[in-house]
Design an enzyme around this catalytic site. Sequence first.
Site, PDB file in Angstrom:
ATOM      1  N   GLY A 224      32.731  35.144  37.626  1.00 52.76           N
ATOM      2  CA  GLY A 224      32.715  35.064  36.167  1.00 52.76           C
ATOM      3  C   GLY A 224      31.454  34.370  35.712  1.00 52.76           C
ATOM      4  N   THR A 226      28.690  31.470  34.503  1.00 57.71           N
ATOM      5  CA  THR A 226      28.213  30.232  35.133  1.00 57.71           C
ATOM      6  C   THR A 226      28.873  28.998  34.505  1.00 57.71           C
ATOM      7  OG1 THR A 226      26.164  31.216  35.884  1.00 57.71           O
ATOM      8  CG2 THR A 226      26.116  28.841  35.538  1.00 57.71           C
ATOM      9  N   ALA A 227      29.058  29.000  33.178  1.00 58.47           N
ATOM     10  CA  ALA A 227      29.675  27.832  32.536  1.00 58.47           C
ATOM     11  C   ALA A 227      31.112  27.666  33.036  1.00 58.47           C
ATOM     12  CB  ALA A 227      29.646  27.991  31.021  1.00 58.47           C
ATOM     13  N   THR A 228      31.840  28.774  33.155  1.00 62.43           N
ATOM     14  CA  THR A 228      33.224  28.692  33.656  1.00 62.43           C
ATOM     15  C   THR A 228      33.220  28.207  35.102  1.00 62.43           C
ATOM     16  OG1 THR A 228      33.631  30.678  32.340  1.00 62.43           O
ATOM     17  CG2 THR A 228      35.426  29.937  33.736  1.00 62.43           C
ATOM     18  N   CYS A 280      26.697  42.193  36.578  1.00 64.21           N
ATOM     19  CA  CYS A 280      25.975  40.949  36.882  1.00 64.21           C
ATOM     20  C   CYS A 280      24.642  41.243  37.563  1.00 64.21           C
ATOM     21  CB  CYS A 280      26.839  40.059  37.761  1.00 64.21           C
ATOM     22  SG  CYS A 280      27.425  40.907  39.236  1.00 64.21           S
ATOM     23  N   GLU A 381      21.557  34.732  30.150  1.00 63.29           N
ATOM     24  CA  GLU A 381      22.233  36.006  30.422  1.00 63.29           C
ATOM     25  C   GLU A 381      22.817  36.586  29.130  1.00 63.29           C
ATOM     26  OE1 GLU A 381      26.073  36.008  32.501  1.00 63.29           O
ATOM     27  OE2 GLU A 381      25.268  37.561  33.831  1.00 63.29           O
TER      28      GLU A 381
HETATM   29  P1  NAD Z   1      34.483  34.286  32.370  1.00 63.53           P
HETATM   30  O1  NAD Z   1      33.896  33.169  33.129  1.00 63.53           O
HETATM   31  O2  NAD Z   1      34.731  34.127  30.928  1.00 63.53           O
HETATM   32  O3  NAD Z   1      35.907  34.688  32.986  1.00 63.53           O
HETATM   33  C1  NAD Z   1      36.083  35.079  34.323  1.00 63.53           C
HETATM   34  C2  NAD Z   1      37.521  34.835  34.708  1.00 63.53           C
HETATM   35  O4  NAD Z   1      37.768  33.448  34.677  1.00 63.53           O
HETATM   36  C3  NAD Z   1      38.538  35.461  33.773  1.00 63.53           C
HETATM   37  O5  NAD Z   1      39.647  35.918  34.518  1.00 63.53           O
HETATM   38  C4  NAD Z   1      38.928  34.296  32.892  1.00 63.53           C
HETATM   39  O6  NAD Z   1      40.218  34.437  32.334  1.00 63.53           O
HETATM   40  C5  NAD Z   1      38.891  33.153  33.882  1.00 63.53           C
HETATM   41  N1  NAD Z   1      38.715  31.826  33.291  1.00 63.53           N
HETATM   42  C6  NAD Z   1      38.105  31.492  32.109  1.00 63.53           C
HETATM   43  N2  NAD Z   1      38.181  30.159  31.921  1.00 63.53           N
HETATM   44  C7  NAD Z   1      38.809  29.638  33.005  1.00 63.53           C
HETATM   45  C8  NAD Z   1      39.182  28.312  33.395  1.00 63.53           C
HETATM   46  N3  NAD Z   1      38.927  27.254  32.622  1.00 63.53           N
HETATM   47  N4  NAD Z   1      39.820  28.152  34.572  1.00 63.53           N
HETATM   48  C9  NAD Z   1      40.077  29.206  35.364  1.00 63.53           C
HETATM   49  N5  NAD Z   1      39.781  30.477  35.042  1.00 63.53           N
HETATM   50  C10 NAD Z   1      39.149  30.691  33.873  1.00 63.53           C
HETATM   51  O7  NAD Z   1      33.575  35.523  32.705  1.00 63.53           O
HETATM   52  P2  NAD Z   1      33.681  36.978  32.072  1.00 63.53           P
HETATM   53  O8  NAD Z   1      33.136  36.866  30.684  1.00 63.53           O
HETATM   54  O9  NAD Z   1      35.040  37.537  32.307  1.00 63.53           O
HETATM   55  O10 NAD Z   1      32.679  37.799  33.004  1.00 63.53           O
HETATM   56  C11 NAD Z   1      31.321  37.915  32.760  1.00 63.53           C
HETATM   57  C12 NAD Z   1      30.549  36.995  33.670  1.00 63.53           C
HETATM   58  O11 NAD Z   1      30.852  37.261  35.033  1.00 63.53           O
HETATM   59  C13 NAD Z   1      29.056  37.193  33.553  1.00 63.53           C
HETATM   60  O12 NAD Z   1      28.423  35.946  33.514  1.00 63.53           O
HETATM   61  C14 NAD Z   1      28.684  37.929  34.833  1.00 63.53           C
HETATM   62  O13 NAD Z   1      27.367  37.763  35.260  1.00 63.53           O
HETATM   63  C15 NAD Z   1      29.661  37.337  35.786  1.00 63.53           C
HETATM   64  N6  NAD Z   1      29.823  38.199  36.962  1.00 63.53           N
HETATM   65  C16 NAD Z   1      29.281  37.792  38.153  1.00 63.53           C
HETATM   66  C17 NAD Z   1      29.394  38.610  39.273  1.00 63.53           C
HETATM   67  C18 NAD Z   1      28.829  38.187  40.601  1.00 63.53           C
HETATM   68  O14 NAD Z   1      29.154  38.814  41.604  1.00 63.53           O
HETATM   69  N7  NAD Z   1      27.995  37.179  40.669  1.00 63.53           N
HETATM   70  C19 NAD Z   1      30.054  39.831  39.170  1.00 63.53           C
HETATM   71  C20 NAD Z   1      30.566  40.212  37.935  1.00 63.53           C
HETATM   72  C21 NAD Z   1      30.456  39.376  36.833  1.00 63.53           C
END
Ligand code: NAD
Length: 478
Positions: A224, A226-228, A280, A381
């Site tokens: 997900g 980077t901040a999360t 990503c 991003e």
């Molecule tokens: P996100 O961080 O908002 O959410 C990702 C997941 O984490 C979701 O299931 C969300 O419900 C969960 N989540 C959110 N807050 C949480 C918390 N406090 N505790 C536990 N879980 C929590 O990311 P997104 O908007 O769903 O996805 C987009 C991001 O993912 C982009 O930054 C993208 O670059 C990244 N990404 C990275 C890869 C990689 O392989 N490096 C692949 C795909 C996407």
Amino acid sequence: MHILNYINGTMQAALSGAILDNFEPATGQVYGQIADSDNADVALAFEAAKAAKESWANTPAEEKFKWLNALADAIDADRENFAIAESRDQGKPLWLARNEMIRAAQNFRFFATAAMQFASESHATENKAINYTLRQPIGVVGCISPWNLPLYLFSWKIAPALAAGNTVIAKPSEFTAATAHLLGEACIKIGFPAGVLNIVNGLGPKVGQAMVEHKGIKAISFTGGTATGKHIASIAAPMFKKLSLELGGKNPNIIFEDADIEKALKTTVNTSFLNQGEICLCGSRLMVHESIYEIVKNRIVHEANNLKVGNPKEENTRVGAIVSQQHYDKVLAYIELSKEEGGTILAGGTPVFPEGFESGWFIAPTVIEGLSATCRTNTEEIFGPVITLIPFKDEEEALAIANATEYGLAATLWTENLTRAHRMAANLEFGIVWINCWLLRDLRTPFGGAKSSGVGREGGWEAMRFFTEPKNVCIALS
Ligand code: NAD
């Protein structure tokens, strides 16, 4: 569609009965509901996963192989329905969702064979001792995935976790839980052992966080933002949980003057705009040698202007809808920011209102030039159909610009000069370097990012190692 939790082999509403609306990006309308779970649901899933732990860990590898292949078969057998659900839920073109469903099934097949082949090391210490490493399942593990490639990334985590003998609590993104729900239904249909895989739905900061905080869940595999990821690490690290973090990217796509420009341009259209730029690995910074800058610029602007944006079901649609209103607003805000930072919009830059989908969240493929390499638009991003053009004069400058962000996920470079390709690959601060290709995947290779793009690697044995606890056993020989 009413999306439920899959816990202990059955479909269940959230214990509180709470639900969230689920939106269709192409219409902007609510088309279903999703269980809004909390820590009580995680506790229930944990009890199921804990009860199934011993039996799954001791299931012979041949049986695990059979079960993971059965999951792959179930996806393959119902591929069209999975693809339709994915496209409707995420906004991506249907043809693309079909490809992703093939890969989701492949993830299970790939790790089914890993379950059969996984082995551990032994170290002979002269004639004093023999050491061998036991790689044992961790127990109950948590998998949290994002919305951009929903089932593709969900299965990419679950498959190795199960293959390594763990029981799993998994959470898809609240924006795109439809195919995870179908996977749960498939588990029921094939009689997948209860409690081995559990799927909980709902908001990240609520149910996702409850997973991260749960003392019994010993490892978290997260993909997900980077901040999360940073927030999750701050909770999980003091609990000494194993953590795999696959995070954001701001990837350079570098075209040298000695590249096969036709080939580079053909792939660059995808590198820039595939899946609405919501991958990503997308090359959001298109860096071009100054001697071919005008040629590449004119061509990519032409291509961007000719990509069909609209109805995800149509075969010739190249760019679908942005996943959510909130993300749509974010991408448009970044386009505005780029103007404030002095950028010139060469293509797109605006929302699109396709006929019949006027209330959907569509954005035209956008090309921007004239920005400094270190401005926010070029270092943060955006994760949408937006690229910036950056000229460079030589290899040294290309490297400096490419490395000038906090992210380090993937770099792509185009050159026919072999020594330059190797030199650049060695010096780019990224977890993945593609040379004269993009998104060419071999599932055995280490996958993940450097710097703020993550910690740890997925893929092949890396994933199997992550999902096991190594134990060294030393036997004296005298
Ligand atoms: P996100 O961080 O908002 O959410 C990702 C997941 O984490 C979701 O299931 C969300 O419900 C969960 N989540 C959110 N807050 C949480 C918390 N406090 N505790 C536990 N879980 C929590 O990311 P997104 O908007 O769903 O996805 C987009 C991001 O993912 C982009 O930054 C993208 O670059 C990244 N990404 C990275 C890869 C990689 O392989 N490096 C692949 C795909 C996407």
